[in-house]
Design a protein around this motif. Sequence first.
Motif, PDB file in Angstrom:
ATOM      1  N   ARG A  12      24.618  13.227  53.587  1.00 29.59           N
ATOM      2  CA  ARG A  12      23.881  14.436  53.959  1.00 29.59           C
ATOM      3  C   ARG A  12      22.461  14.370  53.428  1.00 29.59           C
ATOM      4  O   ARG A  12      21.510  14.733  54.123  1.00 29.59           O
ATOM      5  CB  ARG A  12      24.618  15.675  53.429  1.00 29.59           C
ATOM      6  CG  ARG A  12      23.995  16.968  53.886  1.00 29.59           C
ATOM      7  CD  ARG A  12      24.952  18.141  53.870  1.00 29.59           C
ATOM      8  NE  ARG A  12      25.383  18.560  52.551  1.00 29.59           N
ATOM      9  CZ  ARG A  12      26.552  18.270  52.005  1.00 29.59           C
ATOM     10  NH1 ARG A  12      27.429  17.517  52.637  1.00 29.59           N
ATOM     11  NH2 ARG A  12      26.871  18.724  50.806  1.00 29.59           N
ATOM     12  N   LEU A  13      22.295  13.889  52.217  1.00 31.60           N
ATOM     13  CA  LEU A  13      20.951  13.698  51.662  1.00 31.60           C
ATOM     14  C   LEU A  13      20.170  12.673  52.479  1.00 31.60           C
ATOM     15  O   LEU A  13      18.974  12.836  52.712  1.00 31.60           O
ATOM     16  CB  LEU A  13      21.035  13.247  50.201  1.00 31.60           C
ATOM     17  CG  LEU A  13      21.285  14.330  49.168  1.00 31.60           C
ATOM     18  CD1 LEU A  13      21.551  13.715  47.807  1.00 31.60           C
ATOM     19  CD2 LEU A  13      20.127  15.305  49.105  1.00 31.60           C
ATOM     20  N   ALA A  14      20.853  11.623  52.936  1.00 32.49           N
ATOM     21  CA  ALA A  14      20.187  10.578  53.726  1.00 32.49           C
ATOM     22  C   ALA A  14      19.735  11.110  55.084  1.00 32.49           C
ATOM     23  O   ALA A  14      18.775  10.600  55.667  1.00 32.49           O
ATOM     24  CB  ALA A  14      21.117   9.386  53.909  1.00 32.49           C
ATOM     25  N   ALA A  15      20.396  12.147  55.585  1.00 30.88           N
ATOM     26  CA  ALA A  15      20.009  12.721  56.880  1.00 30.88           C
ATOM     27  C   ALA A  15      18.658  13.429  56.809  1.00 30.88           C
ATOM     28  O   ALA A  15      17.965  13.548  57.820  1.00 30.88           O
ATOM     29  CB  ALA A  15      21.081  13.693  57.367  1.00 30.88           C
ATOM     30  N   VAL A  16      18.272  13.882  55.610  1.00 29.86           N
ATOM     31  CA  VAL A  16      17.025  14.645  55.464  1.00 29.86           C
ATOM     32  C   VAL A  16      15.798  13.829  55.895  1.00 29.86           C
ATOM     33  O   VAL A  16      15.062  14.261  56.796  1.00 29.86           O
ATOM     34  CB  VAL A  16      16.864  15.196  54.028  1.00 29.86           C
ATOM     35  CG1 VAL A  16      15.493  15.824  53.831  1.00 29.86           C
ATOM     36  CG2 VAL A  16      17.969  16.195  53.717  1.00 29.86           C
ATOM     37  N   PRO A  17      15.538  12.650  55.303  1.00 24.79           N
ATOM     38  CA  PRO A  17      14.344  11.911  55.735  1.00 24.79           C
ATOM     39  C   PRO A  17      14.404  11.465  57.190  1.00 24.79           C
ATOM     40  O   PRO A  17      13.376  11.404  57.859  1.00 24.79           O
ATOM     41  CB  PRO A  17      14.281  10.713  54.779  1.00 24.79           C
ATOM     42  CG  PRO A  17      15.625  10.600  54.182  1.00 24.79           C
ATOM     43  CD  PRO A  17      16.225  11.963  54.200  1.00 24.79           C
ATOM     44  N   VAL A  18      15.606  11.180  57.677  1.00 25.83           N
ATOM     45  CA  VAL A  18      15.738  10.770  59.086  1.00 25.83           C
ATOM     46  C   VAL A  18      15.282  11.911  59.989  1.00 25.83           C
ATOM     47  O   VAL A  18      14.491  11.706  60.922  1.00 25.83           O
ATOM     48  CB  VAL A  18      17.196  10.356  59.401  1.00 25.83           C
ATOM     49  CG1 VAL A  18      17.373  10.097  60.885  1.00 25.83           C
ATOM     50  CG2 VAL A  18      17.600   9.134  58.590  1.00 25.83           C
ATOM     51  N   CYS A  19      15.751  13.127  59.720  1.00 30.02           N
ATOM     52  CA  CYS A  19      15.355  14.290  60.531  1.00 30.02           C
ATOM     53  C   CYS A  19      13.857  14.555  60.438  1.00 30.02           C
ATOM     54  O   CYS A  19      13.198  14.843  61.442  1.00 30.02           O
ATOM     55  CB  CYS A  19      16.131  15.529  60.095  1.00 30.02           C
ATOM     56  SG  CYS A  19      17.886  15.482  60.486  1.00 30.02           S
ATOM     57  N   PHE A  38      21.047  16.354  62.000  1.00 28.16           N
ATOM     58  CA  PHE A  38      21.196  17.600  61.246  1.00 28.16           C
ATOM     59  C   PHE A  38      22.629  18.120  61.342  1.00 28.16           C
ATOM     60  O   PHE A  38      23.241  18.480  60.331  1.00 28.16           O
ATOM     61  CB  PHE A  38      20.213  18.660  61.754  1.00 28.16           C
ATOM     62  CG  PHE A  38      20.485  20.023  61.180  1.00 28.16           C
ATOM     63  CD1 PHE A  38      20.155  20.317  59.864  1.00 28.16           C
ATOM     64  CD2 PHE A  38      21.092  21.009  61.943  1.00 28.16           C
ATOM     65  CE1 PHE A  38      20.417  21.563  59.315  1.00 28.16           C
ATOM     66  CE2 PHE A  38      21.358  22.256  61.411  1.00 28.16           C
ATOM     67  CZ  PHE A  38      21.025  22.532  60.095  1.00 28.16           C
ATOM     68  N   LEU A  39      23.172  18.161  62.557  1.00 23.24           N
ATOM     69  CA  LEU A  39      24.537  18.649  62.738  1.00 23.24           C
ATOM     70  C   LEU A  39      25.547  17.770  62.008  1.00 23.24           C
ATOM     71  O   LEU A  39      26.481  18.275  61.383  1.00 23.24           O
ATOM     72  CB  LEU A  39      24.893  18.707  64.226  1.00 23.24           C
ATOM     73  CG  LEU A  39      24.529  19.982  64.952  1.00 23.24           C
ATOM     74  CD1 LEU A  39      24.911  19.890  66.420  1.00 23.24           C
ATOM     75  CD2 LEU A  39      25.203  21.179  64.312  1.00 23.24           C
ATOM     76  N   ALA A  40      25.348  16.451  62.092  1.00 24.12           N
ATOM     77  CA  ALA A  40      26.247  15.536  61.376  1.00 24.12           C
ATOM     78  C   ALA A  40      26.177  15.802  59.876  1.00 24.12           C
ATOM     79  O   ALA A  40      27.204  15.857  59.186  1.00 24.12           O
ATOM     80  CB  ALA A  40      25.889  14.089  61.688  1.00 24.12           C
ATOM     81  N   SER A 140      19.808  24.106  64.734  1.00 22.29           N
ATOM     82  CA  SER A 140      20.175  23.143  65.781  1.00 22.29           C
ATOM     83  C   SER A 140      19.473  23.470  67.095  1.00 22.29           C
ATOM     84  O   SER A 140      18.870  22.599  67.730  1.00 22.29           O
ATOM     85  CB  SER A 140      21.690  23.129  65.998  1.00 22.29           C
ATOM     86  OG  SER A 140      22.351  22.723  64.834  1.00 22.29           O
ATOM     87  N   LEU A 141      19.542  24.735  67.498  1.00 21.62           N
ATOM     88  CA  LEU A 141      18.923  25.141  68.774  1.00 21.62           C
ATOM     89  C   LEU A 141      17.397  25.033  68.711  1.00 21.62           C
ATOM     90  O   LEU A 141      16.761  24.577  69.671  1.00 21.62           O
ATOM     91  CB  LEU A 141      19.346  26.560  69.131  1.00 21.62           C
ATOM     92  CG  LEU A 141      20.818  26.724  69.520  1.00 21.62           C
ATOM     93  CD1 LEU A 141      21.204  28.190  69.558  1.00 21.62           C
ATOM     94  CD2 LEU A 141      21.099  26.050  70.847  1.00 21.62           C
ATOM     95  N   LEU A 142      16.804  25.449  67.591  1.00 22.38           N
ATOM     96  CA  LEU A 142      15.346  25.388  67.471  1.00 22.38           C
ATOM     97  C   LEU A 142      14.850  23.945  67.394  1.00 22.38           C
ATOM     98  O   LEU A 142      13.777  23.627  67.905  1.00 22.38           O
ATOM     99  CB  LEU A 142      14.877  26.183  66.249  1.00 22.38           C
ATOM    100  CG  LEU A 142      15.060  27.701  66.352  1.00 22.38           C
ATOM    101  CD1 LEU A 142      14.820  28.372  65.010  1.00 22.38           C
ATOM    102  CD2 LEU A 142      14.174  28.293  67.430  1.00 22.38           C
ATOM    103  N   THR A 143      15.633  23.076  66.766  1.00 22.34           N
ATOM    104  CA  THR A 143      15.259  21.660  66.695  1.00 22.34           C
ATOM    105  C   THR A 143      15.340  21.015  68.065  1.00 22.34           C
ATOM    106  O   THR A 143      14.505  20.192  68.428  1.00 22.34           O
ATOM    107  CB  THR A 143      16.182  20.918  65.693  1.00 22.34           C
ATOM    108  OG1 THR A 143      16.029  21.511  64.408  1.00 22.34           O
ATOM    109  CG2 THR A 143      15.837  19.446  65.597  1.00 22.34           C
ATOM    110  N   LEU A 144      16.339  21.404  68.845  1.00 20.55           N
ATOM    111  CA  LEU A 144      16.484  20.870  70.208  1.00 20.55           C
ATOM    112  C   LEU A 144      15.239  21.194  71.042  1.00 20.55           C
ATOM    113  O   LEU A 144      14.771  20.374  71.819  1.00 20.55           O
ATOM    114  CB  LEU A 144      17.742  21.456  70.832  1.00 20.55           C
ATOM    115  CG  LEU A 144      18.363  20.729  71.987  1.00 20.55           C
ATOM    116  CD1 LEU A 144      18.638  19.274  71.663  1.00 20.55           C
ATOM    117  CD2 LEU A 144      19.645  21.420  72.421  1.00 20.55           C
TER     118      LEU A 144
END
Length: 192
Positions: A12-19, A38-40, A140-144
């Motif tokens: 989950r921490l690794a998802a932060v820089p990717v996003c 983000f959802l993952a 999720s919706l706003l990022t989309l």
Amino acid sequence: MLNLANRITLTRLAAVPVCVILLNFPNKLSCMLAMCFFLAGALTDFLDGYIARSRNMITSLGKFLDPLADKLLVISLLVMLVQLQTINGASWAPAWIVIIIIAREMAVTGLRAVAMEQGVVMAADRWGKFKTVSQIIAISLLTLHYPWFGLDPQPLGKFFLYIALVLTIISGANYFRSFFKAQRNSDGSPSQ
């Protein structure tokens, strides 16, 4: 220390820089990928907690990492959504809402630290859980952002963001109310 539950939290921490990287170059594909990461990451919050409890893998590291990962993921995406609004003028997320959400997270984190020091356990209540779910849906919706199959996710995303704002305030107030009630009870004062 790095048991299965903690390793899931680290993803989950690794998802932060990717996003953050994906949203630095906003287009239809990068926004969709950022939403998927983000959802993952958000789903791992439920998974790591379940695994830690069911397999008796609760550790001090996990107690530290889990809320940190949650807050970093949510706050990073909200800040990026505000930044994107200022870059291209499009409506992604109002800054004032993001400020209130971040202020609540900081205040509750500080309160939990004080409560823990005093031996008071501040477990998440249903309002906090509703707040988390509404934040996940809104982000999720706003990022989309871009229309998909003729449907614009922005109005629904903003609707859920306003719901998240209300639930953020309610759940934050509940944390403070519970803390002060526990304080009164520990002082021997009559509880109300």
